[in-house]
Structures are given as structure tokens and as C-alpha cells.
Enzyme design. Structure first.
Site, PDB file in Angstrom:
ATOM      1  CG  HIS A 222      -8.419 -11.229  -3.694  1.00  7.72           C
ATOM      2  ND1 HIS A 222      -9.047 -10.062  -4.080  1.00  7.72           N
ATOM      3  CD2 HIS A 222      -9.409 -12.038  -3.225  1.00  7.72           C
ATOM      4  CE1 HIS A 222     -10.353 -10.164  -3.861  1.00  7.72           C
ATOM      5  NE2 HIS A 222     -10.592 -11.345  -3.345  1.00  7.72           N
TER       6      HIS A 222
ATOM      7  CB  THR B 138     -13.616  -2.204  -2.486  1.00 10.91           C
ATOM      8  OG1 THR B 138     -14.091  -3.391  -3.135  1.00 10.91           O
ATOM      9  CG2 THR B 138     -14.526  -1.882  -1.311  1.00 10.91           C
TER      10      THR B 138
ATOM     11  CG  LEU C  72     -12.214   8.279  -7.673  1.00 14.65           C
ATOM     12  CD1 LEU C  72     -11.367   9.324  -6.957  1.00 14.65           C
ATOM     13  CD2 LEU C  72     -11.422   7.638  -8.815  1.00 14.65           C
TER      14      LEU C  72
END
Length: 235
Positions: free
Chosen positions: A104, A177, A200
Site C-alpha cells: 500500500h 491483519t 490479536l
């Protein structure tokens, strides 16, 4: 021996202190993303766009690579590693990683859309781009070298080709992600590799059954677990 392929997202840099899209009260909450990250309208909001990315660069200057950045760099010295990241920061490079593929774009780079002239900033610079014209052609089309919404991401072809061709002795590691931008399920659909997920928390976009190992914790807290996985893969 096969190769290691990493795909990382904002969760990789979050432990270093960089805010993510979904952080409450962070830098992203102060701006409308459809204004500061939109290819169709960025010229109409020129000053605001550069104000936002100036703030992001100043934020980057205050942080350092975390343990997972350093672990990926260390693994790059031991194995053949292909390193894809959705992050625009330079923390992987600062940790010692080479040939990082920024899907990106890069926060420390700008370019002129009109003539292609480039500006590469260093952390030692003041990191605040002056809202002026291109020094080469005088066009007011100096754009942060970030892939905006509605803009082509040139390295996606490399990403999908790499994962499509993964073999049984390769190891793919997905870190930090949500799968909301890049479809992880589709990416791994044809991959024959062993796959590891480090996030996470669980989310609705990623199918756990595609992974041989799933770890739900901050990426800088599972270095030993990742090393154990690597050792088993390498044995």
C-alpha cells in the site's frame, strides 16, 4: 528447504505505538478517510491530505521496531523470506529486513503525479511536506506515495502469484491483519503451504481452518511460540 512468506498488517506495528484504522481516539479518528485517502478527491483536499500524512510521519518518528519486527529480520538471515506488508511505515526496514514489499505504499515517499519526480524523506528530516508545487515541473500534484482508495495497488499481482504457487514445504505467516482489505481466505485457497495466523483476536473475515497454527495475542508476545513453529517446520 522451503521458503517463509510473511503477510503483515497494522497489528504488526501496533505494539510499537502506531495507531491503526480501528483505534479509538487515534489519529485516524480525527480525519475522514474518504477525504484524506481518496484518489478521486485528494486534489480537492490537497492541504488536508498533506496535513494528515505529515502527522503520520511525525508519529512514525517517535516509534521503534518491536520484537516481532526484529524476529522477522532475524528469520530473514536464516531462511529465504518473502516479506509482504500492508503497512506504510519503515519499521521492518529499521529492524533490518531487506526487500520488503509494501503493498500500500511508503509513508516516507511522495511523488509528482504529473512528471513522476520523487521525494524520499529520512527520519532525520523535519518530515513535514510544504504544500507547494513540484520543484521539477511546478505542478500542484505532489501526492503521498500511498495507495489511496480507488487507486491501483501494483504489487497485488505479485502477492497473489506468490501465494498461488506456495508448495508443501513452504510456510506462510499471516500477522496482524483483519482480512477486511485483503481476502485472506481467497489468498490461501490454492496455497499448499503450512499456514500460521497471528492476530490479536478472532475476526469474522478469516477462516481458522485454513491454518495449522492460530495464535491470538499481541504479535510481540508470541516470539517464542513462533520460533517453536519455525523449528518444527525446519526439522
Amino acid at each position: 528447504m522451503g521458503k517463509l512468506v510473511f503477510l503483515s498488517g497494522a497489528g504488526l506495528s501496533a505494539p510499537s505505538g502506531l495507531s491503526t484504522f480501528r483505534d479509538n481516539n487515534g489519529l485516524w479518528e480525527q480525519y475522514d478517510l474518504d477525504v484524506v485517502c481518496n484518489y478521486e478527491t485528494w486534489l480537492k483536499n490537497y492541504d488536508l491530505v498533506h496535513e494528515f500524512y505529515n502527522k503520520r510521519r511525525l508519529e512514525l518518528k517517535k516509534v521503534k521496531p518491536n520484537k516481532m519486527h526484529e524476529k522477522i529480520a532475524e528469520l530473514s538471515n536464516r531462511f529465504e523470506v518473502i516479506n509482504f506488508t500492508q503497512n506504510v511505515d519503515d519499521l521492518l526496514e529499521r529492524a533490518g529486513c531487506k526487500n520488503v514489499i509494501h503493498l500500500h505504499g511508503k509513508l516516507l515517499e511522495l511523488h509528482c503525479v504529473n512528471c513522476g519526480d520523487e521525494i524520499r524523506l529520512n527520519l532525520e528530516d523535519d518530515l513535514e511536506f510544504e504544500f507547494g508545487n513540484c520543484k521539477k515541473c511546478q505542478s500542484k500534484m505532489m501526492k503521498p506515495s500511498i495507495v489511496f482508495f480507488g487507486e491501483h495497488a501494483p504489487f497485488y499481482t505479485d502477492l497473489y502469484s506468490t501465494f498461488y504457487n506456495l508448495k508443501e514445504d513452504d510456510l506462510a505467516i499471516i500477522i496482524g491483519t483483519s482480512g477486511a482489505v485483503i481476502n485472506i481466505n481467497y489468498l490461501l485457497r490454492f496455497a499448499k503451504s503450512k499456514n500460521v495466523l497471528i492476530n490479536l483476536e478472532k475476526n469474522k473475515y478469516i477462516n481458522e481452518s485454513l491454518f495449522s497454527n492460530v495464535i491470538y495475542k499481541s504479535c510481540d508476545e508470541c516470539i517464542n511460540e513462533l520460533e517453536q513453529i519455525i523449528q518444527e517446520w525446519n526439522s
